[in-house]
Design an enzyme around this catalytic site. Sequence first.
Site: not given
Length: 279
Positions: A158-159, A162
């Site tokens: 997920h990160e 980003h």
Amino acid sequence: MDFLTKVWAKEAATTTEKPPLEAPIPVEAKKNAPTEDQEKNIPPKETKDWGYDLYPERRGESFKPKWTRVLFGMEGQENIDRFKCEQNVYWCVKNGPLVKLMMGALKSSGCPIDLRRHISCEVCDPSVTGGYDPTLNQIVVCQNMAKNKSMVHGVLTHEMIHMFDYCNNELDFRNVDHLACTEIRAANLAHCSFLSAMFQGDASPFNIKEAHQNCVKSKALASVLAVRNISKEDAIAAVERVFPKCYADLEPIGRRIRRNSTDQQKAYMEAPMYGYDVY
């Protein structure tokens, strides 16, 4: 009526609001109102970035366990938790298909990851399992919440999405549309499936077609509200505004991952076809 608006209207209809003890100060008024330091002619401190209250160690604070929680074994083992967290991070980097894919994609994009520099295990607010700090270009894994390899793999993937967006797309996290877009992409590629949508209440056997999109919108909305002090109407508007474009963007994973499938392995094997290194 859009899905998020329907959900919000339903919540508002079932919630009984209690009168506030004192009148709330609008967000803009809070920014302009003098602080205690200003009233005492004390020089203002550097403004804290949004969302950092969820990550105390990001603000230079050290975690101090409460003796009552230490007594019941709930706190007091932070060094052990950090060691286990770092073990899980290392395992995911070596064995997790999506983490390996993302690391290869970041390296190909000119943003290689150094585990000692770009990933940090820390104690966080219980409401989050991880985060991305664009100021330091660093991923935070919440050692007190992400306790096993599966959770750490999900946090890292997920990160890293980003981080990939920040590296490739000139992402500005202070722009609510940019924030909504990267949260949509992360939920789309790393989390949502029909099964998770069922658990959230966003799907039933009769609306399978929209289940995934609704799950993505719900997760993206929750993430935006967690780190930005804006109204729910503004957050919903931002998610709906950028959703069509950002939902269709599958870089660098290339496919939506279904739970209990071989999609993760397939995405990893297909990475060289899109010009990404295999880590």
